[in-house]
Design a protein around this motif. Structure first.
Motif, PDB file in Angstrom:
ATOM      1  N   THR A 150       0.847  -1.200   0.000  1.00 12.76           N
ATOM      2  CA  THR A 150       0.000   0.000   0.000  1.00 12.76           C
ATOM      3  C   THR A 150       0.879   1.245   0.000  1.00 12.76           C
ATOM      4  O   THR A 150       0.650   2.192  -0.762  1.00 12.76           O
ATOM      5  CB  THR A 150      -0.904   0.013   1.265  1.00 12.76           C
ATOM      6  OG1 THR A 150      -1.578  -1.231   1.341  1.00 12.76           O
ATOM      7  CG2 THR A 150      -1.896   1.156   1.233  1.00 12.76           C
ATOM      8  N   ILE A 151       1.914   1.214   0.865  1.00  9.01           N
ATOM      9  CA  ILE A 151       2.809   2.369   0.950  1.00  9.01           C
ATOM     10  C   ILE A 151       3.527   2.571  -0.386  1.00  9.01           C
ATOM     11  O   ILE A 151       3.652   3.691  -0.883  1.00  9.01           O
ATOM     12  CB  ILE A 151       3.852   2.164   2.078  1.00  9.01           C
ATOM     13  CG1 ILE A 151       3.137   2.135   3.429  1.00  9.01           C
ATOM     14  CG2 ILE A 151       4.926   3.247   2.042  1.00  9.01           C
ATOM     15  CD1 ILE A 151       4.056   1.900   4.608  1.00  9.01           C
ATOM     16  N   LEU A 152       3.949   1.465  -0.969  1.00 11.14           N
ATOM     17  CA  LEU A 152       4.652   1.580  -2.250  1.00 11.14           C
ATOM     18  C   LEU A 152       3.747   2.243  -3.293  1.00 11.14           C
ATOM     19  O   LEU A 152       4.155   3.168  -4.006  1.00 11.14           O
ATOM     20  CB  LEU A 152       5.086   0.191  -2.734  1.00 11.14           C
ATOM     21  CG  LEU A 152       5.820   0.204  -4.071  1.00 11.14           C
ATOM     22  CD1 LEU A 152       7.171   0.910  -3.933  1.00 11.14           C
ATOM     23  CD2 LEU A 152       6.040  -1.212  -4.612  1.00 11.14           C
ATOM     24  N   PHE A 153       2.515   1.787  -3.346  1.00  8.32           N
ATOM     25  CA  PHE A 153       1.605   2.375  -4.343  1.00  8.32           C
ATOM     26  C   PHE A 153       1.383   3.863  -4.073  1.00  8.32           C
ATOM     27  O   PHE A 153       1.453   4.690  -4.984  1.00  8.32           O
ATOM     28  CB  PHE A 153       0.259   1.632  -4.364  1.00  8.32           C
ATOM     29  CG  PHE A 153      -0.670   2.203  -5.394  1.00  8.32           C
ATOM     30  CD1 PHE A 153      -0.542   1.855  -6.730  1.00  8.32           C
ATOM     31  CD2 PHE A 153      -1.643   3.137  -5.038  1.00  8.32           C
ATOM     32  CE1 PHE A 153      -1.371   2.419  -7.695  1.00  8.32           C
ATOM     33  CE2 PHE A 153      -2.471   3.703  -6.003  1.00  8.32           C
ATOM     34  CZ  PHE A 153      -2.334   3.336  -7.332  1.00  8.32           C
ATOM     35  N   LEU A 154       1.131   4.193  -2.804  1.00 11.48           N
ATOM     36  CA  LEU A 154       0.913   5.613  -2.481  1.00 11.48           C
ATOM     37  C   LEU A 154       2.158   6.436  -2.777  1.00 11.48           C
ATOM     38  O   LEU A 154       2.072   7.596  -3.171  1.00 11.48           O
ATOM     39  CB  LEU A 154       0.486   5.761  -1.020  1.00 11.48           C
ATOM     40  CG  LEU A 154      -0.992   5.453  -0.769  1.00 11.48           C
ATOM     41  CD1 LEU A 154      -1.278   5.319   0.726  1.00 11.48           C
ATOM     42  CD2 LEU A 154      -1.881   6.544  -1.366  1.00 11.48           C
ATOM     43  N   GLY A 155       3.325   5.804  -2.596  1.00 14.17           N
ATOM     44  CA  GLY A 155       4.584   6.489  -2.891  1.00 14.17           C
ATOM     45  C   GLY A 155       4.675   6.824  -4.379  1.00 14.17           C
ATOM     46  O   GLY A 155       5.051   7.935  -4.761  1.00 14.17           O
ATOM     47  N   ILE A 156       4.299   5.866  -5.215  1.00 13.97           N
ATOM     48  CA  ILE A 156       4.355   6.118  -6.663  1.00 13.97           C
ATOM     49  C   ILE A 156       3.356   7.217  -7.031  1.00 13.97           C
ATOM     50  O   ILE A 156       3.649   8.151  -7.781  1.00 13.97           O
ATOM     51  CB  ILE A 156       4.036   4.820  -7.446  1.00 13.97           C
ATOM     52  CG1 ILE A 156       5.074   3.751  -7.120  1.00 13.97           C
ATOM     53  CG2 ILE A 156       3.996   5.094  -8.944  1.00 13.97           C
ATOM     54  CD1 ILE A 156       4.756   2.379  -7.687  1.00 13.97           C
ATOM     55  N   ASN A 157       2.165   7.111  -6.445  1.00 13.37           N
ATOM     56  CA  ASN A 157       1.130   8.130  -6.694  1.00 13.37           C
ATOM     57  C   ASN A 157       1.646   9.512  -6.287  1.00 13.37           C
ATOM     58  O   ASN A 157       1.497  10.497  -7.008  1.00 13.37           O
ATOM     59  CB  ASN A 157      -0.111   7.739  -5.872  1.00 13.37           C
ATOM     60  CG  ASN A 157      -1.320   8.579  -6.190  1.00 13.37           C
ATOM     61  OD1 ASN A 157      -1.736   8.670  -7.337  1.00 13.37           O
ATOM     62  ND2 ASN A 157      -1.889   9.210  -5.169  1.00 13.37           N
ATOM     63  N   PHE A 158       2.330   9.544  -5.143  1.00 18.69           N
ATOM     64  CA  PHE A 158       2.876  10.799  -4.625  1.00 18.69           C
ATOM     65  C   PHE A 158       3.911  11.379  -5.592  1.00 18.69           C
ATOM     66  O   PHE A 158       3.867  12.562  -5.934  1.00 18.69           O
ATOM     67  CB  PHE A 158       3.516  10.540  -3.249  1.00 18.69           C
ATOM     68  CG  PHE A 158       4.266  11.707  -2.696  1.00 18.69           C
ATOM     69  CD1 PHE A 158       3.591  12.778  -2.128  1.00 18.69           C
ATOM     70  CD2 PHE A 158       5.654  11.747  -2.736  1.00 18.69           C
ATOM     71  CE1 PHE A 158       4.284  13.861  -1.620  1.00 18.69           C
ATOM     72  CE2 PHE A 158       6.350  12.829  -2.227  1.00 18.69           C
ATOM     73  CZ  PHE A 158       5.664  13.892  -1.674  1.00 18.69           C
ATOM     74  N   LEU A 159       4.820  10.509  -6.027  1.00 16.47           N
ATOM     75  CA  LEU A 159       5.890  11.005  -6.906  1.00 16.47           C
ATOM     76  C   LEU A 159       5.332  11.583  -8.201  1.00 16.47           C
ATOM     77  O   LEU A 159       5.780  12.629  -8.676  1.00 16.47           O
ATOM     78  CB  LEU A 159       6.865   9.868  -7.225  1.00 16.47           C
ATOM     79  CG  LEU A 159       7.813   9.539  -6.076  1.00 16.47           C
ATOM     80  CD1 LEU A 159       8.734   8.385  -6.456  1.00 16.47           C
ATOM     81  CD2 LEU A 159       8.636  10.782  -5.692  1.00 16.47           C
TER      82      LEU A 159
END
Ligand code: PHE
Length: 455
Positions: free
Chosen positions: A148-157
């Motif tokens: 989940t964190i990884l996905f949100l991280g990509i979304n954030f970037l």
């Protein structure tokens, strides 16, 4: 302030809105909701909701957005100064954050499945194994939170670097491929031994199954799948130019989105019956069924990598669009920097998303209204907040907004001869608001109490 950008090409408008609409809602949520609610009857009601509520509310959002070229709050304030209707933007913000949170958990599962496909772990198991594989993923707190964190991280970037246009462009290229891939999977599913049972489940409705939970589920699914009721399409429409035909664009979006959902159903249900799975499996349905499908296809290894990659892109264009609601609101209404707004949005989603991810394992016993965090966020946002937002937006356009502005928007200042304008206006004024209210009343049991009183 820089001038707000406009979508230059027609394709850009439609593609970005379709990018928002087509996502896990079609491929993951639609089959499981249809499966849980008895198949055919759910799908009939879903289609009614898309055409009688969905298209009119998309058009209502488009009218407000394009008439003002502003975010929901300022747009409504401009069209009806001081009107309380502008508070609908809060429904949008709250639901966008709730959806982003649980959506990222599922998108995280997609990344894990993509990863497992690449390292070759997803092939060569029995259907029961796939159930265990999924359970072990969601049962592991750190794995599900990490994805989940990884996905949100990509979304954030993507949001942070302001490259969403670029991603949307890639995704626009990929969407036709996704469509093609889904058609290939469909053909494959139709050749499975129990394809007929799957199709019967989907297309021969048993109306004795109609229940309050099914109807609100179908309405919620229509709103969720069309990204509707949370001012997401309103925000997109604020970037449309004066030539975009609103009614036509709305209809195309609804039809494309519905086609993808139906295709997903035609892929999943024949496989459900052929592999002896349960259509009522819920959120895990697609994750158990898809790998079994890849397994019996020649070249399954590559098919699974291709499909999960495309699903990843389909989800990221959807999460970008929901994040934009929050970010636009903070930057345009509260003078926050884009950086800070993006960080805040991601921060909230990280906390709530982790709660959702943990609600499949360590927090599974914590229930609010008998629902885990994941189910609660999903239910409240899709089935309550989005239709409520849609109701407010339809009433605003149908009853509050200046009729000439509405007509000018629908006809592009009289340059289009739109024969469907009257029926559409009728739906915006009467059908959509009334249907949403009646469905809410039906669900809270008002009709049963009335019947009990009367008879
Ligand atoms: N419509 C998207 C989907 O089907 C989800 C979504 C909901 C996107 C609300 C934006 C806003 O996956």
């Amino acid at each position: 302030m820089s001038e707000r950008a406009q979508f230059v090409t027609k394709m850009g408008v439609i593609a970005a809105s379709v990018g928002s609409a087509v996502g896990l809602g079609n491929i993951w949520r639609f089959p499981y909701e249809a499966g849980m609610h008895g198949g055919g009857a759910f799908i009939c009601i879903y289609l009614l909701c898309v055409f009688l509520l969905g298209i009119p509310v998309i058009i209502a959002e488009f009218v407000i957005g394009r008439a003002t070229h502003k975010n929901a709050n300022s747009a409504i304030n401009l069209l009806a100064p001081g009107s309380k209707f502008r508070y609908v933007s809060y429904i949008g913000i709250i639901s966008s954050v709730m959806i982003l949170s649980f959506y990222s958990v599922v998108a995280g599962w997609i990344i894990e499945y993509l990863f497992q496909s690449i390292i070759g772990n997803l092939n060569g198991h029995s259907p029961e194994d796939y159930s265990n594989i999924f359970n072990s993923l969601v049962g592991s707190p750190w794995r599900s939170v990490l994805w989940t964190i990884l996905f949100l991280g990509i979304n954030f970037l993507i949001l942070r670097k302001g490259i969403q246009k670029g991603i949307e462009r890639i995704s626009n290229l990929l969407m036709p491929i996704l469509f093609l891939l889904l058609i290939i999977f469909c053909i494959n599913s139709l050749l499975l031994p129990k394809a007929k049972e799957g199709l019967e489940f989907m297309f021969s409705p048993d109306f004795s199954q109609v229940s309050p939970s099914m109807i609100i589920g179908a309405m919620g699914q229509a709103f969720f799948s069309l990204s509707l009721g949370l001012t997401c399409l309103l925000t997109y429409a604020s970037y449309f130019n004066d030539k975009t035909p609103l009614i036509k664009t709305a209809t195309i979006i609804a039809i494309l989105d519905t086609c993808v959902a139906i295709l997903a159903g035609v892929i999943i249900f024949p496989a459900v019956f052929s592999f002896g799975a349960e259509p009522t499996a819920g959120p895990k349905l697609v994750f158990e069924i898809l790998p079994s499908i890849f397994n019996q296809m020649p070249g399954g290894y590559l098919w699974s990598i291709a499909l999960f990659t495309l699903l990843f892109f389909a989800s990221i264009t959807s999460t970008i669009s929901m994040s934009e609601i929050f970010i636009t609101f903070c930057t345009e209404e509260h003078n926050m920097s884009r950086k800070k707004a993006t960080r805040l949005n991601t921060g909230i989603a990280l906390v709530l998303g982790s709660l959702c991810a943990l609600s499949f394992n360590v927090l599974s016993d914590i229930k609010v209204f008998d629902k885990t965090f994941f189910d609660l966020f999903d239910y409240v946002s899709s089935n309550i907040l989005l239709p409520a937002g849609g109701f407010i937006l339809a009433v605003f356009v149908g009853w509050v907004m200046n009729k000439n502005i509405v007509a000018n928007q629908l006809t592009n200042n009289g340059t289009l001869n739109v024969r469907t304008m009257r029926p559409i206006l009728f739906c915006i004024r009467y059908i959509a608001p009334l249907a949403i209210i009646l469905i809410f009343l039906y669900v809270i049991g008002l009709f049963d109490s009335l019947a009990a009183l009367l008879f």
